[in-house]
Write a protein that holds these residues in place. Sequence first.
Motif, mmCIF file in Angstrom:
data_model
loop_
_atom_site.group_PDB
_atom_site.id
_atom_site.type_symbol
_atom_site.label_atom_id
_atom_site.label_comp_id
_atom_site.label_asym_id
_atom_site.label_seq_id
_atom_site.Cartn_x
_atom_site.Cartn_y
_atom_site.Cartn_z
ATOM 1 N N ILE A 27 0.891 -1.157 0.000
ATOM 2 C CA ILE A 27 0.000 0.000 0.000
ATOM 3 C C ILE A 27 0.932 1.210 0.000
ATOM 4 C CG2 ILE A 27 -1.834 1.223 1.240
ATOM 5 C CD1 ILE A 27 -2.758 -1.575 0.534
ATOM 6 N N SER A 30 -1.767 6.726 1.654
ATOM 7 C CA SER A 30 -2.591 6.608 2.856
ATOM 8 C C SER A 30 -3.800 7.526 2.752
ATOM 9 C CB SER A 30 -1.769 6.943 4.093
ATOM 10 O OG SER A 30 -1.169 8.216 3.956
ATOM 11 N N GLN A 33 -4.031 11.434 2.005
ATOM 12 C CA GLN A 33 -2.863 11.873 1.225
ATOM 13 C C GLN A 33 -3.314 12.506 -0.082
ATOM 14 O OE1 GLN A 33 0.161 8.871 0.824
ATOM 15 N NE2 GLN A 33 1.054 9.837 -0.979
ATOM 16 N N ILE A 64 -8.667 3.253 1.513
ATOM 17 C CA ILE A 64 -7.863 2.135 1.010
ATOM 18 C C ILE A 64 -8.688 0.898 1.338
ATOM 19 C CG2 ILE A 64 -5.723 0.810 1.219
ATOM 20 C CD1 ILE A 64 -5.154 3.543 0.044
#
Length: 82
Positions: A27, A30, A33, A64
């Motif tokens: 990943i 984040s 971001q 995510i």
Amino acid sequence: APAPKVASAGAGSIQVKAGAAGKVFSIDASVGQVVKTGDTIVTVEAMKMEIPVVAPQDGTIASIDVAEGASVENGDTLATMN
């Protein structure tokens, strides 16, 4: 067992999808971001190659939706952006 996929309450309107079936290798961004077009969000390992999944446009990561090591199929939503 991998955690079930759940859409986060803050999911964004732009879906970032897997381009190939494989495993989530890393990943790379984040939630919260700010990313630019072409920035790597998630790296998928498929057929012994690491394939970066990049931001389709400038925006902010809203969610995510996968974890490292998770298996993904072509077209799965890996992240969302606004």
